[in-house]
Design a protein around this motif. Structure first.
Motif, PDB file in Angstrom:
ATOM      1  N   LEU A   1      17.337 134.647 -63.519  1.00 47.04           N
ATOM      2  CA  LEU A   1      17.540 133.939 -64.786  1.00 47.04           C
ATOM      3  C   LEU A   1      16.205 133.525 -65.400  1.00 47.04           C
TER       4      LEU A   1
ATOM      5  N   ALA B   1      20.210 127.201 -64.439  1.00 43.77           N
ATOM      6  CA  ALA B   1      21.062 127.166 -65.642  1.00 43.77           C
ATOM      7  C   ALA B   1      21.357 125.727 -66.047  1.00 43.77           C
TER       8      ALA B   1
ATOM      9  N   ASP C   1      25.333 128.094 -70.070  1.00 45.56           N
ATOM     10  CA  ASP C   1      26.524 128.581 -69.381  1.00 45.56           C
ATOM     11  C   ASP C   1      26.431 130.066 -69.064  1.00 45.56           C
ATOM     12  N   LEU C   2      26.996 130.436 -67.915  1.00 41.34           N
ATOM     13  CA  LEU C   2      27.267 131.852 -67.618  1.00 41.34           C
ATOM     14  C   LEU C   2      28.557 132.208 -68.348  1.00 41.34           C
TER      15      LEU C   2
ATOM     16  N   VAL D   1      20.242 137.064 -71.770  1.00 39.99           N
ATOM     17  CA  VAL D   1      20.238 135.657 -72.195  1.00 39.99           C
ATOM     18  C   VAL D   1      20.395 135.553 -73.703  1.00 39.99           C
TER      19      VAL D   1
END
Lengths: 345, 345
Positions: B93, B135, B141-142, B158
């Motif tokens: 991420l 995150a 949020d995913l 992203v």
């Protein structure tokens, strides 16, 4: 005749029907290959900045929500090593556009992340041709991505726009709704059985179902036309019964499905009953839309199908009782032994 | 001492500093593993619909453009097999958030596509812990994803938002601008050399630079604070000289860089000069922001750095003449033999 040992068919053209000329091999670095095969200026309204900066910038129109979906394709799981690069480029984008279709979203742009063992200009030229042919048909731009060395892996993320509150969801099916599916089901699975050698298909029959497997047509226009008509929708990617289950669980309902009504191609219809059932109910890789609509909207569904340029078939109805009940032509229930495709099963 | 044969260090904690408890092994299918490890309700304004439908729905605030970036991580190229799952989740991420930072975008959401050879609950629990810890730190949020069997591959996309017209681009550098970089450069490359066994590092020195490699900190707050201040920006991922080249080519300018001014850690500063140069100029995997700003905005840059919680260093200036000129403390030009990392070279 096709068996598991059939070599790749060099005759199979790309999904647009044309052969790509092979190119001479060359040594290309990462940035050169991006420039050569994937750099195209964005032309789509809604794309403020495309490829080549740290981020792409998207600007959905006023009142629009952005719909996003991502799918990863791995050799041996989502495609066979024998697939033509043109068809692989088509399919990598098509399966993602199918998710936008299932939401009723208008495609806007996509990103591509690509891992491959080496830079193969012949592969890349074909892959890019199939990818961009489908992108152009939908008027969308490649706005970013990533390339790296590694086992072949394709990850596409698509972006679409849909009026706020109008997206087709999985959760809207209600008892009494009619259950519909677009196109036909099962050909992709039949092709896979042909590749595996578990069925024997005549040459043109095999080419026909192989095309269904390698060149799925995302039902984007149908999905958009079903906004305000369908109560719930999903695309059939893991197998009909499994994907129907997603709608039913999310909606808190059940379904009765008439097996005899389920649409299948003439090629599949010539196969043994048992194989037909397996392919139609649990085949997967169909990329047709499975959707529900109130019975009062029956004619509106047919009008949406005309607008979407694809046939639709009413195959059952939504019921309050949970679960899937599949019935034969006499109304007798079939034992339910099908489930959705699980990549780890 | 660390050599190429050093076994994975079980003592290295996750990027947040905590060890995850190992979990018992179990057999999980695709949907069960998504539910167990990755299903979380969206909480972020701007996310209208998260995980679990065909698409996620994003709604950037009025006047905002959506910034999008995608990065794919492959074992052996972007991480070593010895990395702790927590750190891998963080890094997958982090490298994507770094692209948003380089655009000055505010992070909103992300998708994750994950191919892995088998379902390993211990790996997944750790990976999810590191992923969601970062995150949550950024309040994002995913919103969707995909899982499949295949060689280990992580593809994150992203989404961020930035006021229309305010994104930091690579193309805005002008002659006379000052050239800046955040944090320090070269530690990740030094760690890689440690893993390769080409340098010998004391235990705590190795842990320090290994942390730089495995736990990069995306400079999101700095990127946002540089809106309206920086004239161009990029994140240093492929090596300083190569990434600087992207700014220079896009902007149609050149740069003079003072090698002695380039920020490096105390661990790197203890290494031989030649190795220091290699790590700082061509190391890669730094995920610091490299940016330009008019000299008149010098104080505004320093204020942005304070707001961003990270140090910045002025390392040179933009000049009209194309090319990169690196000079030593005496102002003598060094031969330029560094280039950016190429995944296929």
């Amino acid at each position: 005749m096709t068996t598991a040992t059939t070599p790749p068919s060099p005759a199979a053209p790309g999904c647009a029907g044309a052969d790509a000329p092979p190119e001479a091999s060359a040594t290309l670095g990462e940035f050169a290959l991006i420039e050569r095969f994937f750099a195209r200026a964005p032309r789509r309204a809604g794309v403020a900045l495309g490829n080549g900066d740290d981020c792409a910038l998207l600007a959905p129109a006023a009142g629009m929500q952005l719909a996003v979906s991502t799918d990863m394709l791995v050799e041996g799981r989502h495609f066979l090593s024998s697939v033509r690069p043109e068809r692989l480029g088509h399919k990598a984008l098509a399966v993602n556009l199918s998710d936008l279709a299932a939401c009723g979203a208008e495609p806007l742009a996509f990103t591509l992340a690509l891992a491959m063992p080496r830079v193969d200009p012949v592969f890349l030229a074909g892959f890019a041709e199939g990818l961009f042919a489908l992108a152009e048909r939908h008027g969308i731009d490649l706005v970013g991505g990533d390339t790296t060395a590694g086992p072949l892996n394709l990850c596409v993320t698509v972006f679409g726009q849909v009026p706020a509150g109008s997206a087709l969801l999985r959760s809207g099916a209600r008892a009494g709704d009619e259950l519909w599916v677009s196109g036909t089901l099962g050909d992709a699975r039949l092709a896979l059985e042909g590749f595996r050698g578990s069925v024997t298909l005549a040459g043109e029959d095999f080419e026909s179902v192989r095309r269904a497997m390698e060149c799925p047509q995302p039902r984007v226009a149908l999905g958009m036309a079903l906004r305000g008509v369908a109560s719930a929708a999903i695309d059939v990617s893991d197998g009909f019964v499994g994907d129907l289950g997603h709608i039913l669980r999310r909606s808190g309902v059940g379904a009765r499905v008439e097996l005899a009504a389920m649409p299948r191609s003439v090629v599949l219809a010539r196969q043994p009953q048992r194989l037909q059932q397996e392919c139609v109910l649990a085949g997967g890789d169909d990329y047709e839309l499975l959707f529900t609509a109130p019975a009062a909207r029956h004619d509106a569904v047919l009008a949406a199908a005309r607008a979407g340029g694809v046939g639709v078939t009413r195959i059952g109805r939504i019921e309050a009782e949970a679960g899937v009940r599949i019935v034969d032509a006499q109304g007798a229930a079939l034992p339910l032994r099908w489930h959705g495709y699980d990549h780890f099963a």
